[in-house]
Write a protein that holds these residues in place. Structure first.
Motif, mmCIF file in Angstrom:
data_model
loop_
_atom_site.group_PDB
_atom_site.id
_atom_site.type_symbol
_atom_site.label_atom_id
_atom_site.label_comp_id
_atom_site.label_asym_id
_atom_site.label_seq_id
_atom_site.Cartn_x
_atom_site.Cartn_y
_atom_site.Cartn_z
ATOM 1 N N ARG A 19 0.831 -1.215 0.000
ATOM 2 C CA ARG A 19 0.000 0.000 0.000
ATOM 3 C C ARG A 19 0.860 1.256 0.000
ATOM 4 O O ARG A 19 0.545 2.236 -0.674
ATOM 5 N N ARG A 20 1.950 1.216 0.780
ATOM 6 C CA ARG A 20 2.835 2.384 0.851
ATOM 7 C C ARG A 20 3.544 2.613 -0.494
ATOM 8 O O ARG A 20 3.704 3.749 -0.927
ATOM 9 N N ILE A 21 3.964 1.524 -1.145
ATOM 10 C CA ILE A 21 4.600 1.647 -2.466
ATOM 11 C C ILE A 21 3.617 2.295 -3.440
ATOM 12 O O ILE A 21 3.944 3.260 -4.133
ATOM 13 N N ARG A 22 2.409 1.746 -3.487
ATOM 14 C CA ARG A 22 1.400 2.249 -4.431
ATOM 15 C C ARG A 22 1.052 3.708 -4.139
ATOM 16 O O ARG A 22 0.969 4.531 -5.058
ATOM 17 N N ALA A 23 0.832 4.029 -2.871
ATOM 18 C CA ALA A 23 0.456 5.407 -2.514
ATOM 19 C C ALA A 23 1.533 6.402 -2.927
ATOM 20 O O ALA A 23 1.228 7.467 -3.489
ATOM 21 N N LYS A 24 2.796 6.059 -2.678
ATOM 22 C CA LYS A 24 3.889 6.977 -3.034
ATOM 23 C C LYS A 24 4.020 7.094 -4.552
ATOM 24 O O LYS A 24 4.220 8.176 -5.089
ATOM 25 N N ARG A 25 3.892 5.955 -5.260
ATOM 26 C CA ARG A 25 3.977 5.987 -6.728
ATOM 27 C C ARG A 25 2.878 6.874 -7.295
ATOM 28 O O ARG A 25 3.125 7.716 -8.166
ATOM 29 N N MET A 26 1.660 6.726 -6.764
ATOM 30 C CA MET A 26 0.539 7.523 -7.258
ATOM 31 C C MET A 26 0.694 8.997 -6.883
ATOM 32 O O MET A 26 0.371 9.882 -7.679
ATOM 33 N N GLU A 27 1.209 9.257 -5.685
ATOM 34 C CA GLU A 27 1.454 10.641 -5.265
ATOM 35 C C GLU A 27 2.404 11.346 -6.230
ATOM 36 O O GLU A 27 2.247 12.528 -6.525
ATOM 37 N N LEU A 28 3.389 10.596 -6.723
ATOM 38 C CA LEU A 28 4.369 11.149 -7.655
ATOM 39 C C LEU A 28 3.905 11.083 -9.113
ATOM 40 O O LEU A 28 4.641 11.466 -10.022
ATOM 41 N N ASP A 29 2.671 10.550 -9.326
ATOM 42 C CA ASP A 29 2.085 10.438 -10.661
ATOM 43 C C ASP A 29 2.980 9.638 -11.609
ATOM 44 O O ASP A 29 3.268 10.053 -12.737
ATOM 45 N N ILE A 30 3.426 8.475 -11.130
ATOM 46 C CA ILE A 30 4.286 7.584 -11.909
ATOM 47 C C ILE A 30 3.459 6.369 -12.324
ATOM 48 O O ILE A 30 2.767 5.775 -11.500
ATOM 49 N N ALA B 5 3.610 -7.067 -13.933
ATOM 50 C CA ALA B 5 2.865 -7.999 -13.078
ATOM 51 C C ALA B 5 3.497 -8.110 -11.690
ATOM 52 O O ALA B 5 2.790 -8.143 -10.681
ATOM 53 N N VAL B 6 4.827 -8.160 -11.633
ATOM 54 C CA VAL B 6 5.509 -8.265 -10.341
ATOM 55 C C VAL B 6 5.270 -7.013 -9.516
ATOM 56 O O VAL B 6 4.947 -7.096 -8.322
ATOM 57 N N LEU B 7 5.389 -5.836 -10.124
ATOM 58 C CA LEU B 7 5.140 -4.600 -9.383
ATOM 59 C C LEU B 7 3.696 -4.553 -8.878
ATOM 60 O O LEU B 7 3.440 -4.160 -7.738
ATOM 61 N N VAL C 261 2.645 2.501 -13.538
ATOM 62 C CA VAL C 261 3.169 1.174 -13.184
ATOM 63 C C VAL C 261 4.197 0.708 -14.222
ATOM 64 O O VAL C 261 5.293 0.273 -13.850
ATOM 65 N N PRO C 262 3.898 0.794 -15.538
ATOM 66 C CA PRO C 262 4.891 0.316 -16.516
ATOM 67 C C PRO C 262 6.227 1.055 -16.428
ATOM 68 O O PRO C 262 7.295 0.438 -16.516
ATOM 69 N N PHE C 263 6.172 2.383 -16.221
ATOM 70 C CA PHE C 263 7.416 3.148 -16.145
ATOM 71 C C PHE C 263 8.231 2.731 -14.922
ATOM 72 O O PHE C 263 9.434 2.468 -15.025
ATOM 73 N N MET C 264 7.574 2.657 -13.755
ATOM 74 C CA MET C 264 8.292 2.292 -12.534
ATOM 75 C C MET C 264 8.845 0.874 -12.629
ATOM 76 O O MET C 264 9.992 0.618 -12.250
#
Length: 120
Positions: free
Chosen positions: A16-27, A41-43, A29-32
């Motif tokens: 949840r923390r990974i996803r929240a931070k990624r979304m906060e930074l507007d990144i 799929a792993v991410l 899934v494929p790029f990250m």
């Protein structure tokens, strides 16, 4: 996706923390995923908590998101209930017991064969 029985509350909270931070930074899934060297799929499984994040992967993720590794271990999503704490302790104890058993088997192989061989 169904949670892997080997993962638990801590894995879900880290995800949840990974996803929240990624979304906060507007990144995306494929790029990250590409930047940290894993498949999409792993991410997604990391973020869902259905796949345990290795220490190396967590280190790479923290560097990419520009947060300390400890970021994933505190905050509002990390307040575990007593049941979740017990589940986490149980998972750790089982994993530790399994590791000790494997280590004992390796030592037994070394003692009997005189050279190290890994059990299959």
């Amino acid at each position: 996706m169904h949670p892997d029985p080997k993962t638990g509350a801590i894995d879900r909270n880290i995800g949840r923390r990974i996803r929240a931070k990624r979304m906060e930074l507007d990144i995306s899934v494929p790029f990250m995923a590409d930047e940290i060297g894993v498949s999409v799929a792993v991410l997604q499984e990391f973020e869902a908590g259905t796949l345990r994040v290795s220490a190396l992967a967590l280190w790479l993720i923290s560097g990419f998101l520009r947060v300390p590794v400890t970021f994933f271990f505190h905050g509002p999503h990390y307040d575990l209930s007593l049941d979740q704490q017990a589940e986490a302790r149980g998972s750790f104890v089982r994993a530790n017991r399994n590791a000790k058993t494997r280590l004992s088997l390796i030592h037994a192989e070394i003692d009997t064969a005189g050279k190290p061989t890994l059990p299959s």
